[in-house]
Each structure stands twice: as C-alpha cells, then as structure tokens.
Design a protein around this motif. Structure first.
Motif, PDB file in Angstrom:
ATOM      1  N   GLU A 198     -16.143   5.312 -13.663  1.00 18.70           N
ATOM      2  CA  GLU A 198     -16.884   6.049 -12.642  1.00 18.70           C
ATOM      3  C   GLU A 198     -16.042   7.172 -12.034  1.00 18.70           C
ATOM      4  N   ASP A 199     -14.728   7.096 -12.188  1.00 19.97           N
ATOM      5  CA  ASP A 199     -13.863   8.170 -11.687  1.00 19.97           C
ATOM      6  C   ASP A 199     -14.038   9.464 -12.473  1.00 19.97           C
ATOM      7  N   LEU A 200     -14.667   9.380 -13.643  1.00 15.84           N
ATOM      8  CA  LEU A 200     -14.910  10.581 -14.447  1.00 15.84           C
ATOM      9  C   LEU A 200     -16.129  11.354 -13.970  1.00 15.84           C
ATOM     10  N   ASN A 201     -16.938  10.760 -13.093  1.00 16.54           N
ATOM     11  CA  ASN A 201     -18.165  11.419 -12.647  1.00 16.54           C
ATOM     12  C   ASN A 201     -17.864  12.774 -12.011  1.00 16.54           C
ATOM     13  N   GLY A 202     -18.690  13.748 -12.376  1.00 18.01           N
ATOM     14  CA  GLY A 202     -18.519  15.094 -11.858  1.00 18.01           C
ATOM     15  C   GLY A 202     -17.573  15.952 -12.678  1.00 18.01           C
ATOM     16  N   THR A 203     -16.987  15.366 -13.724  1.00 13.36           N
ATOM     17  CA  THR A 203     -16.077  16.123 -14.586  1.00 13.36           C
ATOM     18  C   THR A 203     -16.727  16.375 -15.943  1.00 13.36           C
ATOM     19  N   GLU A 204     -16.099  17.217 -16.737  1.00 18.83           N
ATOM     20  CA  GLU A 204     -16.549  17.486 -18.099  1.00 18.83           C
ATOM     21  C   GLU A 204     -15.372  17.342 -19.057  1.00 18.83           C
ATOM     22  N   ARG A 205     -15.611  16.725 -20.188  1.00 27.44           N
ATOM     23  CA  ARG A 205     -14.574  16.627 -21.208  1.00 27.44           C
ATOM     24  C   ARG A 205     -14.368  18.000 -21.857  1.00 27.44           C
ATOM     25  N   MET A 206     -13.127  18.292 -22.182  1.00 22.72           N
ATOM     26  CA  MET A 206     -12.770  19.611 -22.670  1.00 22.72           C
ATOM     27  C   MET A 206     -12.183  19.549 -24.075  1.00 22.72           C
TER      28      MET A 206
END
Length: 601
Positions: A488-496
């Motif tokens: 859930e800490d990945l929420n709001g991010t995008e993989r690059m």
C-alpha cells in the motif's frame, strides 16, 4: 519426480495382468476404486501422483507485475478488482476432497505399513498446502478433514484463521514425522522432511507478519524462527546448501544440486512456456512475449555496486552511472538481467537475432508486430533462461522450477532471527548470500552497513532488499510486499522504465541502408571493438535513454500513467457469491459487501 500416471492407463495395465480364461470374465471396474486401489502400491501411487498434479507449483510467470519489480498493467495494482473476482475456492476444495479420499482409503488396504506412512505424510503435506492457499486468499475457511457424503452436513461455517493455521501446522508436523529425509532416483522431487519443515517455517513467517498481525504483537515470530532454524539444521545434515554459482544453479536439476529444497521437474511431455514469454518477441507467439518480467528502474537501482555498497553510497569504490547502469554492479545484476547491447546469445532466427548481442531500443526488430512488443523498461530477464533453446523450443521448456531454494531459507531465517533480536545471526546469513553472489569483500562485510546487526529496523530493510535482489522474478517480491503490508506504500506512485531510442548517428552507419543494415553494421563494430558501448560518450552518440512511466496509459516519455492504487481489502478476498448461496452458514469477509468475518482472528 516419477511421471504422473493416467489412472485409467494403470487400470488397463492392472487388468492386462489379470489372467482370464474367458474374454467375458471381466473385473468389475467399480472394484478398482473400492477394493483394489488401496491393496496395490502401483494404483495407490497413481492416486498420490494425482495430488502432486493438482498442487505442485510451477513457474510464476508474470507474478512480478503485481509488485514494484516489473512492468505490468493489472487490476490488482490499480485497485479495480471487484467482488466475486477470485474463483480459487472451489478448485482448492476439490483437491482437498481427493486428499481426504486418499487419506481415508490408504489405511484400509494391505499395502506395507512403511509405504502407507510415507504416502500418508505426502498427502498430509498437500492438504496443508491447499488450506494455506485458501487462508492466504480468504483468511479462515471451513475445515473439512473427512470425506463428505450425501448424508454429511455441508453447511459449515468458516473456522477462525487461527484454527486453520493450527490445523495446517498439525498436518505438516505429522507429515514431517512420516516422510523421509531424501529420495533416490526417479522419486526425486517428492515431499521430504526438509521440504515440509521449510514450508512450515515459511507459513509461520507469513503468519507472524503484518498481513495477519498488523499490530505486530511479536508472539508469533519466535515460532517462525524455531521452525526455520530446525529446517536449516535438517537441510544442512542432508547435504543442502548454497550452490557455488548463482548464475548456474538453475541449470542443474539433479539430486546433487544443493540449492534445491523443493523443486518441480519438467520433461518433454510435461513442459512450460516461461522461457518464451520472457525472451524477445517472436512472430507466432503471444504479444506479451518480451514484456514479461521487464525490470523497473526501482529494481535496477536496488542492486548494489560490485563492492556491495548502495549506488548512492559515497563510500563505494565504484561510481554509479545512471545510463551505463550495468557497470561495476553486484554480479547478480548480469546473471538476472539483459540490457541494450548486452551479450545474450539466444538461438533466435534472423532478422530478429543477427549476432550474440541483444537490443532493447525502440523499433529494433524490423517487424511492426515485434516493435509493439519491445521490452517496456529497456531490460529483459536472463535468470534461468536456456540460451540454447530455439524460439520454438522455448515454448516447451523443461527448465526446472525451484519453489524453495536454500537461499530463501537463509533469508527467511534471517528475517525471523532479526525479529527475535538475533541481529548478529541475521547478519551472518546475509554475508553468506553475498559471498556466494561474488560481491567483493573490501570492508569485511560485503558492503553491508556497519552496526546493521544492532538496528532492528535497518536490518529488516536490508533483509527485504536482499530478498528482492536474490529472488528477483521468482514470485516472492509480491508476497513480501503483501505479507508485510508494504504494497500500500506504493499507492500514488508509478513504476518507471527506460525508453531507449537510436540517434541519427546510428542511422547513418550505412548510407541509404535499412534499419537491419545499420544494426548489423553496428553489431560488427561493437564486436570488433571499434565501438565501445561501455564508454559513456560513445553510448550517448548512438542512443538516448529517457526515464518514463510504464503504467497504463503511458507509452512514451512525458505521459502520465495510471497511479498504483492498491485496495487494502485485497489482503483478504471475498467468498464468491455462488459459494455463499450454497452455504448459508458462511460469512463473507470483513470489508466486502455484507462481510462480517474477521480474517485476523
């Protein structure tokens, strides 16, 4: 493991050996199931093999897309899974019914007791396995430990998660007491004490983690540590250990490979297509080929430098180059990944492959269909790939799958040790992993921070990072993120990833030549040494490298993709409505429509 026999073929074989004086003197087929199977070791083994067929895990192709390790657009990461989406409930209970039939039947026959015990232990393992699959999906489920009949009460409530875990461990403990330490010859691959013990430790580690214990009461970690320590002792006593080569451990599927704790063997009649999915795209195969297990920038930057120091550590003997990112890295980087211009001599036909070099720049395939399947991140996977396979043979690969390898046991034990304040012991396991990896030991710690063993939080992070690197693309990263509630800490991010394009200098290599002509000329120059892609200025002359989002709705640099939006309800899924309608005693999972069952109890 022995070939999984077709039960009907075995019945025919059995009947063929029966001496009949009259062609009409037939054995009653109904008796094959009730009276004959449990008296005949061959038929009983065929039933046991069926349990392996139902449960044996295989290559987790694309599992990394449900993590921060790989490109992959899916509803799980975007929070778009609705109720009734998980349908694994029925399949698990069908397997459990067959296991219960086996467990009740095997004790009724006349087979030698030692063989009965050995088979019983294997069947109990598979019952534990199937129940754990249910528990990690839904939380507690109804415990059915006998064969249900038409007269049985089928409307059963869900057992508490804690009750299910208790039963799973009880089955595993019984299995451990019954199965041998090892098998010889064609039985290699069956459940051993070491497999059951390490699987028990893995389960207890998951059960001690935040997914099942969000407040981290701490009481469960000691049980996980004890189980994993006992498992390691058993493995050590039976010749298990780290393979001498990280890069080559997948190539040896013999009983002599010390890394294999629990593996699945394949053959020409029982194969998989994982190799084809992660290799560069070839016409005639899925358009997903070449876009499975494409490493994100986040994963690429997780690998340390050759001396074990992080890429941003000023104390490293090496300088990190954000374009030539393969230079001076942990040797596992090259053993796991393939980059633009890397040596990757797979057996693919021209014009897709015209030398031993691999290309991941945009539009490199000379094929419109293939151009649409260029790796999304600029990287492909090398781990466990057989370069000798042709693109056709790669669709029927026989490369083994190692569900549990010794390195994972050390890492799991390190994690549990740290949680029970054994930081020094945890450090020793990390050092062993890094030593095998071939990292330089310039500081006596293979690059690990000084004082790490005295800082529980820092050690926890270091262990999870080492797992991410060591077990990349083995399906463990997504499990770790979920069980420790880190996803859930990945929420709001995008993989690059990296968007790699050729420059005008590349196109000018052959006057009025085609892309293929330019590419071949470029390859020849690289292979003869007149172009050095390990020189930054030279690389920049022929390629541009631009970080960009590889999420849904982003195809080129400058576009915003769909943010990750993991829904915390996915820690435990809902019971499908069709199942609820069949059993009015079942409660749905808390957080889902009408849900009242708490999976944390």
């Amino acid at each position: 493991m022995k070939t999984i026999f077709n039960i009907f073929g075995l019945i025919a074989l059995f009947l063929g050996f029966t001496q009949c004086e009259d062609v009409l003197d037939k054995t009653d087929l109904g008796n094959i199931t009730s009276d004959v199977v449990w008296d005949d070791p061959v038929l009983a083994e065929a039933n046991l093999n069926r349990l392996y067929q139902l449960g044996n895990p295989g290559w987790p192709v694309g599992a990394s897309a449900s993590s921060d390790d790989s490109f992959g657009t899916n509803d799980f990461m975007y929070g778009r899974i609705n109720e009734n989406s998980d349908d694994s409930y029925d399949d698990a209970y069908r397997a459990i019914r067959e296991i219960n039939v086996f467990l009740e039947g095997i004790v009724r026959g006349t087979i030698d007791q030692d063989l009965v015990d050995e088979m019983t232990g294997q069947a109990l393992f598979w019952r534990a396995y199937n129940y754990w699959e249910l528990v990690t999906t839904y939380g507690g489920v109804p415990l059915v430990l006998e064969v249900l009949t038409a007269d049985s009460d089928l409307n059963r409530p869900r057992n508490l998660t804690s009750e299910c875990v208790t039963q799973i461990i009880e089955d595993l403990d019984k299995a451990i007491s019954l199965v041998p330490d090892a098998y010889d010859g064609e039985d290699f691959g069956r459940i051993t004490k070491g497999i059951a013990m390490t699987y028990k430790g893995r389960i207890l580690m998951h059960y001690a983690s935040e997914r099942f214990d969000p407040n981290q009461s701490g009481s469960r970690w000691q049980a996980a540590y004890d189980a994993l320590a006992a498992a390691k002792n058993n493995l050590d006593a039976n010749g298990k250990g780290l393979h001498s080569s990280f890069a080559e451990l997948w190539d040896d599927d013999s009983p002599g490979n010390p890394e294999i704790v629990w593996g699945r063997l394949y053959n020409t009649d029982n194969n998989h297509n994982r190799d084809a999915f992660v290799r560069p795209f070839q016409p005639g195969f899925s358009l997903e080929a070449g876009q499975i297990d494409n490493a994100t920038i986040s994963l690429l930057e997780s690998f340390p430098m050759r001396d074990g120091k992080k890429i941003d550590d000023a104390g490293s003997a090496y300088t990190y180059d954000p374009v030539l990112i393969w230079q001076n890295r942990d040797p596992r980087f090259e053993a796991t990944l393939v980059w633009n211009g890397a040596e990757y001599p797979i057996d693919d036909p021209e014009p897709f492959k015209t030398s031993s070099l691999n290309w991941t720049f945009q539009g490199n395939t000379t094929n419109n269909e293939g151009d649409g399947a260029i790796t999304r991140t600029g990287f492909l996977t090398r781990k466990a790939i057989d370069p000798g396979l042709t693109h056709l043979d790669a669709r029927e690969s026989t490369t083994q799958w190692i569900e549990i390898r010794y390195a994972e046991v050390l890492l799991n034990l390190a994690e549990a040790a740290n949680e029970v304040n054994r930081g020094g012991e945890a450090l020793n396991y990390l050092l062993a992993i890094r030593e095998r990896a071939g990292i330089e030991n310039l500081d006596g710690r293979y690059g690990l921070d000084a004082g790490l063993e005295g800082d529980q939080d820092a050690m926890r992070d270091a262990i999870l990072l080492e797992k991410r690197i060591e077990l990349a693309f083995e399906g463990k990263r997504s499990q770790d993120l979920i069980r420790r509630r880190l996803i859930e800490d990945l929420n709001g991010t995008e993989r690059m990833g990296y968007f790699i394009e050729r420059t005008a200098a590349f196109d000018a290599l052959v006057t009025e030549g085609s892309l293929l002509d330019d590419r071949i000329a470029f390859e020849n120059a690289v292979l003869t040494g007149s172009i050095d892609l390990d020189d930054r200025a030279t690389y920049d002359t022929y390629f541009t490298v631009t970080p960009y989002s590889v999420e849904e709705n982003s195809d080129v640099p400058g576009q915003d993709g769909t943010d990750i939006n993991f829904d915390t309800r996915y820690y435990f899924f809902d019971i499908p409505e069709a199942i609820l309608l069949r059993n009015d005693q079942l409660e749905n999972t808390l957080g889902w429509p009408g849900g009242t069952f708490d999976p944390l109890l």
